[in-house]
Design an enzyme around this catalytic site. Structure first.
Site, PDB file in Angstrom:
ATOM      1  N   GLN A 152     -18.585  -8.978  12.620  1.00  0.00           N
ATOM      2  CA  GLN A 152     -17.230  -9.286  12.161  1.00  0.00           C
ATOM      3  C   GLN A 152     -16.848  -8.406  10.975  1.00  0.00           C
ATOM      4  OE1 GLN A 152     -14.961 -11.107  13.497  1.00  0.00           O
ATOM      5  NE2 GLN A 152     -16.014 -12.525  14.858  1.00  0.00           N
ATOM      6  N   CYS A 209       0.845  -1.197   0.000  1.00  0.00           N
ATOM      7  CA  CYS A 209       0.000   0.000   0.000  1.00  0.00           C
ATOM      8  C   CYS A 209       0.883   1.251   0.000  1.00  0.00           C
ATOM      9  CB  CYS A 209      -0.878  -0.069   1.247  1.00  0.00           C
ATOM     10  SG  CYS A 209      -1.834   1.401   1.586  1.00  0.00           S
ATOM     11  N   ASP A 255     -17.733 -15.823  22.890  1.00  0.00           N
ATOM     12  CA  ASP A 255     -17.102 -14.981  21.861  1.00  0.00           C
ATOM     13  C   ASP A 255     -16.884 -13.593  22.451  1.00  0.00           C
ATOM     14  OD1 ASP A 255     -16.074 -13.961  19.548  1.00  0.00           O
ATOM     15  OD2 ASP A 255     -17.938 -14.016  18.408  1.00  0.00           O
ATOM     16  N   CYS A 282      -6.105   3.002   0.667  1.00  0.00           N
ATOM     17  CA  CYS A 282      -6.040   1.801   1.512  1.00  0.00           C
ATOM     18  C   CYS A 282      -6.439   0.565   0.724  1.00  0.00           C
ATOM     19  CB  CYS A 282      -6.964   1.991   2.718  1.00  0.00           C
ATOM     20  SG  CYS A 282      -7.011   0.578   3.828  1.00  0.00           S
ATOM     21  N   CYS A 292     -10.650 -13.302  19.536  1.00  0.00           N
ATOM     22  CA  CYS A 292      -9.963 -12.423  18.580  1.00  0.00           C
ATOM     23  C   CYS A 292      -8.602 -11.987  19.113  1.00  0.00           C
ATOM     24  CB  CYS A 292     -10.824 -11.212  18.246  1.00  0.00           C
ATOM     25  SG  CYS A 292     -11.308 -10.219  19.677  1.00  0.00           S
TER      26      CYS A 292
END
Length: 452
Positions: A286, A72, A381, A160, A408
């Site tokens: 998500q 990038c 979660d 991006c 996560c």
């Protein structure tokens, strides 16, 4: 070693998510935002009880893994994708080893199933929170992500690669619009200014886009021309809502004091595994929709047979997992602290024709004792910091035969696995799912069984 001293060395051991270890004659230095094999010049900026941390001053030699030739344009400046100069297959190997090393430090005799790749590794994000600011003190208006290592400076991230081109087009247009108006950005130290954040959410499956301008109440401009400007953009997706959120809090987080709908609606729809989900501006979903399908398929596999069973989905968000499990369960009870997400979960459940889901708004620690149903299986979660120790104790007290833990942040996961194993559970198998290509983050799913 003392604070302010400068050292040179090569990163050897590399821990989650980006913590390199540099061994020098004088000792060991932890270097964040580094890559394995990099030769660096660092300055000691933290020292705590014999542990030294160094800040990168200069990259003397790149990592041997850095062979990606088309990173990038914001590479090395933006605080986001530190792995983007490494080919994707090598990124997966790094994450797989990091998670396995963490699990191995607390677990024995379990099956590690490796890592599953994201279906796409460019343009995968469905949500971005951009900040207004300046690229340097008293510089021109910037709109993008924070500069690496800086709390104040903002990089114009208009190219991006981890978002759909629609995101970049919106950011460019919004920045240009407010440059013309002359409205200033909110300055964190002085607590003055108008522009704070730009929240953009875009569904991968439906192409629906939600834009939310977050400001203080220190000005009240007419935003009708702002709306017209956005509606005229030649986007591939479809704008379904343009919102204005007021936020006068002192913290830099995106908070909602009040939200006005300037155009359309305050939600959009996304689809996962054949189900449709209504998503509001601040509800959790998500950030990688296609990756989420891989993650939830694996979670569903670990959940296994749920016929005639009551399933608790704790930290349930908009009820995604609950609704994926519901068709083959007797009942699913979801608990989520964000009331907006709970309302969305209830509506999603009705829209998907499910009648065996119950959602409770509240902190898991505070409401879990009041649930009348007793679970046969628990799905966890939690947010990045993991589960509150007292809440984890109450979860253990249910004594269910199986727990599926989706994390996560693997460091939080392994911390929580210790008391779970001490209480008589063992990790049967685990798998990683890469939801965040280009970054050091990764999702991990663990299946735990109670030892009889």
């Amino acid at each position: 070693m003392k604070k302010g001293e400068i050292y040179e060395g090569t990163i050897g051991k590399f821990d989650f998510p980006d913590r390199g270890v540099m061994e020098v004659m004088e000792g060991r230095i932890i270097v964040k935002k580094s890559l394995p094999g990099q030769k660096l010049q660092v300055m000691i900026n933290k020292k705590r009880g014999g542990r030294c941390e160094g800040r990168i001053l200069q990259v003397l030699e790149p990592s041997p893994l850095e062979t990606e030739e088309n990173p990038c344009t914001h590479s090395g400046i933006c605080g986001g994708c530190i792995y983007q100069t490494i080919p994707y297959e090598e990124q997966l190997k790094i994450k797989e080893k990091q998670v396995k090393d963490l699990l191995d430090s607390v677990c024995q005799d379990y099956q590690f199933e490796g890592i599953k790749a994201s279906p796409i590794f460019c343009g995968y994000r469905n949500k971005m929170e951009y900040s207004f600011g300046d690229e340097y003190k008293d510089g021109p208006l910037a709109l993008g992500l924070h500069k690496r290592g800086s709390f104040y400076d903002v990089v114009n991230t208009t190219e991006c690669k981890i978002v759909h081109p629609d995101f970049n087009q919106i950011v460019k247009a919004v920045k240009a619009y407010f440059e013309e108006t002359g409205l200033g950005f909110y300055k964190k130290m002085q607590h003055t200014g108008y522009l704070r954040h730009l929240l953009v959410r875009r569904a991968v499956k439906t192409g629906e886009i939600l834009v939310d301008l977050v400001t203080t109440s220190q000005a009240e401009p007419d935003l009708s021309s702002f709306v017209e400007m956005l509606l005229q953009l030649p986007l591939e997706g479809r704008l379904v809502g343009i919102l204005h959120t007021w936020n006068d809090s002192l913290s830099d987080a995106v908070k909602n004091d009040r939200t006005d709908v300037l155009y359309g609606q305050d939600y959009f729809y996304e689809e996962l595994l054949g189900l449709k989900f209504k998503i509001s501006p601040f509800s959790f979903f998500q950030t990688n929709s296609l990756g989420a399908e891989v993650l939830y398929e694996k979670a569903r596999e670990y959940v296994g047979d749920t016929k005639d069973k009551v399933v608790f989905d704790l930290y349930s968000g908009t009820g995604t997992i609950a609704q994926i499990i519901a068709p083959v369960a007797s009942k699913v009870v979801g608990v989520e602290i964000v009331e907006e997400a709970v309302e969305a979960a209830r509506e999603n459940t009705r829209g998907n024709g499910l009648n065996n889901c119950q959602y409770i708004a509240g902190n898991v620690l505070k409401v879990i004792d009041g649930i009348e149903d007793k679970p046969d299986l628990i799905i966890l979660d939690p947010p990045r910091d993991g589960i509150h120790p007292k809440a984890l104790g109450k979860i253990i007290d249910f004594g269910v035969e199986r727990i599926v833990y989706i994390s996560c942040k693997p460091t939080s996961l392994v911390r929580d696995l210790v008391p779970l194993q001490e209480a008589g559970y063992r990790v049967v198998k685990s798998c990683c799912v890469d939801m965040f290509p280009g970054t050091g983050n990764v999702e991990t799913v663990c299946s735990l069984s109670r030892i009889k």
